[in-house]
Motif scaffolding. Structure first.
Motif, PDB file in Angstrom:
ATOM      1  N   GLU A  12     -42.665  68.606  27.071  1.00 47.07           N
ATOM      2  CA  GLU A  12     -42.144  68.429  28.427  1.00 47.07           C
ATOM      3  C   GLU A  12     -40.673  68.029  28.399  1.00 47.07           C
ATOM      4  OE1 GLU A  12     -44.813  65.729  30.406  1.00 47.07           O
ATOM      5  OE2 GLU A  12     -46.363  67.263  30.604  1.00 47.07           O
ATOM      6  N   LEU A  13     -40.276  67.243  27.421  1.00 48.61           N
ATOM      7  CA  LEU A  13     -38.851  66.916  27.269  1.00 48.61           C
ATOM      8  C   LEU A  13     -38.062  68.173  26.938  1.00 48.61           C
ATOM      9  CD1 LEU A  13     -39.031  63.562  25.263  1.00 48.61           C
ATOM     10  CD2 LEU A  13     -38.018  63.871  27.527  1.00 48.61           C
ATOM     11  N   ARG A  14     -38.586  68.983  26.021  1.00 48.49           N
ATOM     12  CA  ARG A  14     -37.895  70.205  25.611  1.00 48.49           C
ATOM     13  C   ARG A  14     -37.756  71.182  26.774  1.00 48.49           C
ATOM     14  NH1 ARG A  14     -41.017  73.046  21.282  1.00 48.49           N
ATOM     15  NH2 ARG A  14     -42.139  73.799  23.071  1.00 48.49           N
ATOM     16  N   GLU A  20     -36.342  62.046  30.375  1.00 51.29           N
ATOM     17  CA  GLU A  20     -36.422  61.065  29.308  1.00 51.29           C
ATOM     18  C   GLU A  20     -37.814  60.470  29.278  1.00 51.29           C
ATOM     19  OE1 GLU A  20     -33.220  58.447  30.385  1.00 51.29           O
ATOM     20  OE2 GLU A  20     -34.560  57.144  31.520  1.00 51.29           O
ATOM     21  N   TYR A  21     -38.135  59.867  28.131  1.00 51.56           N
ATOM     22  CA  TYR A  21     -39.453  59.257  27.977  1.00 51.56           C
ATOM     23  C   TYR A  21     -39.298  57.921  27.278  1.00 51.56           C
ATOM     24  CZ  TYR A  21     -44.389  58.683  27.010  1.00 51.56           C
ATOM     25  OH  TYR A  21     -45.671  58.196  26.967  1.00 51.56           O
ATOM     26  N   PHE A  44     -33.888  65.824  19.483  1.00 55.09           N
ATOM     27  CA  PHE A  44     -34.311  64.626  20.202  1.00 55.09           C
ATOM     28  C   PHE A  44     -33.423  63.456  19.826  1.00 55.09           C
ATOM     29  CE2 PHE A  44     -37.994  67.341  20.206  1.00 55.09           C
ATOM     30  CZ  PHE A  44     -38.461  67.194  21.503  1.00 55.09           C
ATOM     31  N   ARG A  45     -33.014  62.691  20.830  1.00 49.93           N
ATOM     32  CA  ARG A  45     -32.218  61.493  20.608  1.00 49.93           C
ATOM     33  C   ARG A  45     -33.002  60.293  21.100  1.00 49.93           C
ATOM     34  NH1 ARG A  45     -26.409  61.583  22.433  1.00 49.93           N
ATOM     35  NH2 ARG A  45     -26.141  62.154  20.262  1.00 49.93           N
ATOM     36  N   GLY A  46     -33.108  59.291  20.248  1.00 52.80           N
ATOM     37  CA  GLY A  46     -33.743  58.038  20.617  1.00 52.80           C
ATOM     38  C   GLY A  46     -32.691  56.977  20.860  1.00 52.80           C
ATOM     39  N   ILE A  47     -32.767  56.318  21.991  1.00 55.50           N
ATOM     40  CA  ILE A  47     -31.805  55.281  22.357  1.00 55.50           C
ATOM     41  C   ILE A  47     -32.555  53.952  22.388  1.00 55.50           C
ATOM     42  CG2 ILE A  47     -30.169  54.492  24.103  1.00 55.50           C
ATOM     43  CD1 ILE A  47     -30.197  57.524  25.040  1.00 55.50           C
ATOM     44  N   ALA A  48     -32.224  53.086  21.422  1.00 55.71           N
ATOM     45  CA  ALA A  48     -32.911  51.798  21.288  1.00 55.71           C
ATOM     46  C   ALA A  48     -32.601  50.893  22.475  1.00 55.71           C
ATOM     47  CB  ALA A  48     -32.491  51.132  19.991  1.00 55.71           C
ATOM     48  N   SER A  53     -38.173  48.746  22.324  1.00 55.93           N
ATOM     49  CA  SER A  53     -38.571  50.022  22.920  1.00 55.93           C
ATOM     50  C   SER A  53     -37.458  51.055  22.740  1.00 55.93           C
ATOM     51  CB  SER A  53     -38.916  49.850  24.396  1.00 55.93           C
ATOM     52  OG  SER A  53     -37.797  49.402  25.110  1.00 55.93           O
ATOM     53  N   VAL A  54     -37.804  52.328  22.912  1.00 58.63           N
ATOM     54  CA  VAL A  54     -36.850  53.413  22.704  1.00 58.63           C
ATOM     55  C   VAL A  54     -36.995  54.426  23.828  1.00 58.63           C
ATOM     56  CG1 VAL A  54     -36.118  55.257  21.135  1.00 58.63           C
ATOM     57  CG2 VAL A  54     -37.004  53.122  20.204  1.00 58.63           C
ATOM     58  N   ILE A  55     -35.872  54.942  24.322  1.00 57.49           N
ATOM     59  CA  ILE A  55     -35.880  56.012  25.308  1.00 57.49           C
ATOM     60  C   ILE A  55     -35.492  57.297  24.575  1.00 57.49           C
ATOM     61  CG2 ILE A  55     -34.782  56.958  27.367  1.00 57.49           C
ATOM     62  CD1 ILE A  55     -34.406  54.077  28.320  1.00 57.49           C
ATOM     63  N   PHE A  56     -36.340  58.321  24.677  1.00 51.21           N
ATOM     64  CA  PHE A  56     -36.075  59.599  24.028  1.00 51.21           C
ATOM     65  C   PHE A  56     -35.615  60.616  25.056  1.00 51.21           C
ATOM     66  CE2 PHE A  56     -38.642  57.696  20.734  1.00 51.21           C
ATOM     67  CZ  PHE A  56     -38.013  58.138  19.577  1.00 51.21           C
ATOM     68  N   ARG A  57     -34.616  61.398  24.653  1.00 52.10           N
ATOM     69  CA  ARG A  57     -34.089  62.494  25.468  1.00 52.10           C
ATOM     70  C   ARG A  57     -33.983  63.726  24.592  1.00 52.10           C
ATOM     71  NH1 ARG A  57     -29.442  58.759  27.969  1.00 52.10           N
ATOM     72  NH2 ARG A  57     -30.722  57.670  29.473  1.00 52.10           N
ATOM     73  N   TYR A  58     -34.015  64.904  25.235  1.00 53.27           N
ATOM     74  CA  TYR A  58     -33.869  66.165  24.517  1.00 53.27           C
ATOM     75  C   TYR A  58     -32.442  66.661  24.670  1.00 53.27           C
ATOM     76  CZ  TYR A  58     -34.795  70.851  22.793  1.00 53.27           C
ATOM     77  OH  TYR A  58     -34.772  72.001  22.056  1.00 53.27           O
ATOM     78  N   LEU A  59     -31.832  67.084  23.562  1.00 55.39           N
ATOM     79  CA  LEU A  59     -30.475  67.603  23.557  1.00 55.39           C
ATOM     80  C   LEU A  59     -30.508  69.110  23.349  1.00 55.39           C
ATOM     81  CD1 LEU A  59     -28.998  65.012  21.035  1.00 55.39           C
ATOM     82  CD2 LEU A  59     -28.912  64.890  23.523  1.00 55.39           C
ATOM     83  N   GLU A  60     -29.675  69.831  24.087  1.00 53.60           N
ATOM     84  CA  GLU A  60     -29.593  71.284  23.913  1.00 53.60           C
ATOM     85  C   GLU A  60     -29.048  71.649  22.540  1.00 53.60           C
ATOM     86  OE1 GLU A  60     -30.775  73.728  25.815  1.00 53.60           O
ATOM     87  OE2 GLU A  60     -31.604  72.127  27.079  1.00 53.60           O
TER      88      GLU A  60
END
Length: 64
Positions: A12-14, A20-21, A44-48, A53-60
């Motif tokens: 779903e992120l892709r 974000e998740y 995928f980028r994880g932001i601590a 906890s971590v927020i993940f986002r998908y990068l093109e």
């Protein structure tokens, strides 16, 4: 959190359904184990966050 749920979230992120998740500290190791086995892992980028906890986002474009 099981493997099917993690793969659903990552897909779903892709696809852009999710922007974000948020992954909690106790779910992180399970989530990451499944993530690193994917061929699109570097997209995928994880932001601590504070508290582990971590927020993940998908990068093109994949990370280097």
């Amino acid at each position: 959190m099981d493997e099917q749920t993690v793969n659903t979230v990552l897909n779903e992120l892709r696809s852009g359904e999710l922007k974000e998740y948020h992954v909690s500290k106790d779910q992180f190791l399970t989530f990451r184990k499944i993530l690193v086995d994917r061929v699109d892992f570097k997209h995928f980028r994880g932001i601590a966050q504070h508290g582990g906890s971590v927020i993940f986002r998908y990068l093109e474009n994949p990370r280097s």
